[in-house]
Design an enzyme around this catalytic site. Structure first.
Site, PDB file in Angstrom:
ATOM      1  CB  THR A  97       2.726  -4.647  -3.289  1.00 57.38           C
ATOM      2  OG1 THR A  97       2.559  -3.402  -3.960  1.00 57.38           O
ATOM      3  CG2 THR A  97       1.424  -5.431  -3.365  1.00 57.38           C
ATOM      4  CE  LYS A 172       0.101  -2.806  -6.472  1.00 60.48           C
ATOM      5  NZ  LYS A 172       1.510  -2.698  -6.128  1.00 60.48           N
ATOM      6  CE  LYS A 240       4.707  -9.536  -4.127  1.00 55.88           C
ATOM      7  NZ  LYS A 240       4.399  -8.083  -3.932  1.00 55.88           N
TER       8      LYS A 240
END
Lengths: 291, 385
Positions: A97, A172, A240
């Site tokens: 990701t 995502k 993150k």
């Protein structure tokens, strides 16, 4: 995909995904920065590559499952990285990701050497990875996507092809942004129930029947009430993702006040040293939030 | 004054007993009743209503119609005198009042009527009563008169002010309440308002139950609400079967205030989730993704919730058919923030979400579905109406 597949990155997710592939008869050559993590995979029948380059040299398709943009870039661009042996006829599938820019950078480098690229970040954490129940959000080269489907169908329950590189990464991030906000909302609710003299378990029971019932609440609720934050999805990675999603919003001047507030809570949690715990540990932050 | 005691099924009872105590009328005493049940019945009765003598042995004639039992309802049987077997001995024949026939109250009252209950209604705008009257409801011109003519009165109002007014105001329900009666407030209010209403009701000798619901228009229509009750336990037991007609599950949470708090916590989480979902939909669209695909991706993963699958498709089309008015969601968030403040808890996510609902309200979206909060995030708001 009857040939040997490469697998770079054997962390919480990578290991579970690789084991699944091995169990379903795929031949894997694996690599991990800490090589000892490969041992368990060897027990399941994998071979080991000394470097990402060595793995790519050997395999037609290589999957990468790294923890963040820096690691994803590193395995591709560093010495003995993927780029050294990527070429026409070989494919790289990055399931990490990352932000769309990182993904584009990797894609460009791969394709300029004649290689084929697919980004394919996943939705789902440790248990769905173990159970082959991930949701795969792929984008990039359609032909590579078609060839990867047999492996995707082992690792996941559903795959999406979302178009050009960047779309998978963005999808995502949007999903994880909502998830991070939801975890915060849930934590606030659990804490408020508790402080108001209600039984938090009863709140879980009510939520389970309501229109807002969801697997995450069902899974995490009980462990949060026990202050059990064994990591399935480390908080630092969730933060993150929130950060990257907010950056996406910034780039496009989109207002996201709830996500911004959620990000603050995750930052605070990291500050308190909770970064390696499960992202549900943000609950601890809410608990401490005195007026 | 008639008192109705309704007993729930327990394993000890092969039948449920309905009886009335009234000086001159009615108690059912069947010669053929299972005598083994009597001691338990009497024990249960005395624990609920210790002051009531129980008169068995009077010949009784039933005064209520016994309509057919709805499928989901716990079976009730009533004693009847030998001569009278014309009625079906299946349902709760208590007189039920219903105050407030809005989005929620109307289908809830309708479900009671369809189950065969005797229902008397009132609504501030009388015309809203018509659909109920056409399926057999009675009408009274004030909450006071409804309460006076009923055993159990439900109230479903939009906010604390209306709930308090209907209960405690001039011609309010409290004026018609008294010993043997019960008031069940299914409105969503703050704890203080609920306690105020409770005080006024109990001062008359009646019993009180707060019972806000989780679920909006469709669950109300389908009898799939979740009741979050608190207050008089014995009233909770009595009205259980009525709640079971209108809902799929019910919780008893203890002292008055607990039901209100639970509802506010649930709706605080819901309001934050809807706001976050809105951010995601908008972000996905702006960065070139198909928001419908986002809805589908979400439905496959760990954060899949019925609310997202239900609301997502219409939100993507900028449609917000009202199941839960935005103004009520904002009211709930405001009350939840108040609750949080009262227990010294910081709730930044709920606070951020609340701001968005306030913005949406200021753009005229109060009466749209709460999913219209997505409009608050957009650069240009199209004013409705």
């Amino acid at each position: 995909m009857g040939e040997e597949i490469g697998f770079l990155g054997l962390g919480i997710m990578g290991k579970a995904m690789a084991v699944n592939l091995l169990r379903h008869g795929f031949k894997l050559t694996v690599w991990n920065r800490t090589l000892s993590k490969c041992d368990e995979l060897v027990e399941h029948g994998a071979s080991v590559g000394e470097t990402p380059a060595a793995v790519v040299k050997k395999c037609k398709y290589t999957i990468g499952m790294l923890s963040d943009p820096a690691a994803a870039l590193s395995v591709v661009f560093d010495k003995d990285g993927v780029l050294e042996h990527i070429c026409t006829g070989k494919g790289y599938i990055d399931m990490s990701t990352v932000d769309a820019d990182t993904s584009s950078k990797i894609s460009e480098a791969i394709t300029s050497k004649g290689g084929h690229f697919l980004e394919a970040p996943v939705s789902g954490s440790k248990k769905p990875a173990e159970d082959g129940q991930l949701v795969i959000l792929a984008a990039g080269e359609k032909a590579l996507y078609e060839e990867a489907l047999p492996a995707f169908n082992v690792m996941g329950k559903k795959s999406f092809f979302l178009g050009h590189v960047g779309n998978g990464a963005r999808m995502k991030l949007v999903v994880n942004m909502i998830m991070g906000s939801m975890m915060n909302a849930f934590s606030e609710g659990l804490e408020l129930a508790d402080r108001s003299g209600l039984n938090p378990q009863t709140l879980l029971d009510v939520l389970d029947l309501a229109a807002i019932a969801n697997p995450m609440f069902k899974m995490k609720g009980p462990t949060m009430l026990q202050n059990n934050y064994t990591p399935a999805f480390p908080l630092k990675h969730q933060q993150k993702d929130m950060r990257l999603a907010l950056a996406l919003g910034d780039e496009n001047a989109i207002s996201m006040p709830v996500a911004a507030a959620a990000n603050e809570a995750f930052k605070k949690a990291r500050n308190l040293g909770l970064g390696d715990l499960d992202f549900s540990a943000v609950h601890q932050t809410v608990k401490g939030g005195e007026l | 004054m008639a008192k109705t005691l309704l007993l729930k099924t327990t394993p000890n009872f092969s039948q449920h007993y309905l009886y009335l105590r009234h000086p001159s009328i009615i108690l059912y005493s069947p010669p053929n009743v299972k005598t083994s049940c009597f001691p338990q019945v009497m024990a249960m009765c005395s624990s609920f209503y210790p002051l009531l003598p129980i008169n068995f042995g009077n010949k009784a004639r039933p005064i209520f119609p016994f309509p057919t039992k709805p499928q989901s309802l716990v079976r009730f049987k009533a004693f009847s005198s030998q001569a009278d077997t014309s009625t079906t001995k299946d349902d709760i024949p208590a007189r039920i009042g219903f105050l407030g026939l809005g989005i929620m109250g109307s289908p809830m009252a309708q479900n009671l009527l369809k189950a065969g209950c005797d229902v008397t209604v009132w609504n501030r705008t009388k015309s809203k009563c018509d659909p109920l009257l056409s399926i057999g409801a009675k009408y009274k011109a004030s909450p006071e008169e409804v309460a006076a003519s009923c055993d159990i009165t439900f109230a479903m109002l939009a906010d604390p002010e209306s709930a308090a007014d209907v209960a405690c105001g001039k011609h309010g329900a409290a004026r018609g309440m008294g010993p043997g009666k019960g008031y069940v407030d299914v409105s969503t209010v703050d704890g203080d308002t609920s306690k105020l209403i409770c005080q006024h009701i109990k001062a008359t000798g009646a019993q009180f139950l707060e019972a806000p619901v989780s679920g909006s228009k469709k669950p109300a229509e389908d009898g799939q609400l979740i009741f979050l009750t608190a207050g008089d336990r014995s009233l909770y037991e009595v009205v259980g079967p009525l709640l079971d007609i209108m809902g799929k599950s019910r919780f008893y949470l203890g002292d008055v205030g607990n039901g209100a708090a639970m509802k506010l916590v649930v709706n605080m989480i819901m309001g934050s989730m809807m706001a976050s979902f809105s951010e995601g939909l908008l972000l996905s669209e702006k960065v070139g993704l198909d928001p419908s695909v986002l809805v589908e991706v979400i439905s496959q993963g760990a954060i899949s919730a019925p609310m997202y699958s239900m609301k997502g498709p219409s939100m993507v089309k900028s449609l917000y058919p009202t199941a839960f008015p935005l103004k009520h969601q904002q009211k709930d968030l405001r009350l939840a923030l108040g609750l949080a403040e009262s227990v010294s808890q910081s709730t930044p996510i709920a606070a951020a979400a609340n701001e968005l609902y306030k913005v949406a309200k200021s753009h005229g979206l109060s009466d749209d579905d709460f999913s219209a909060v997505i409009e608050a995030l957009k650069a240009r708001i199209q004013d409705k109406k």
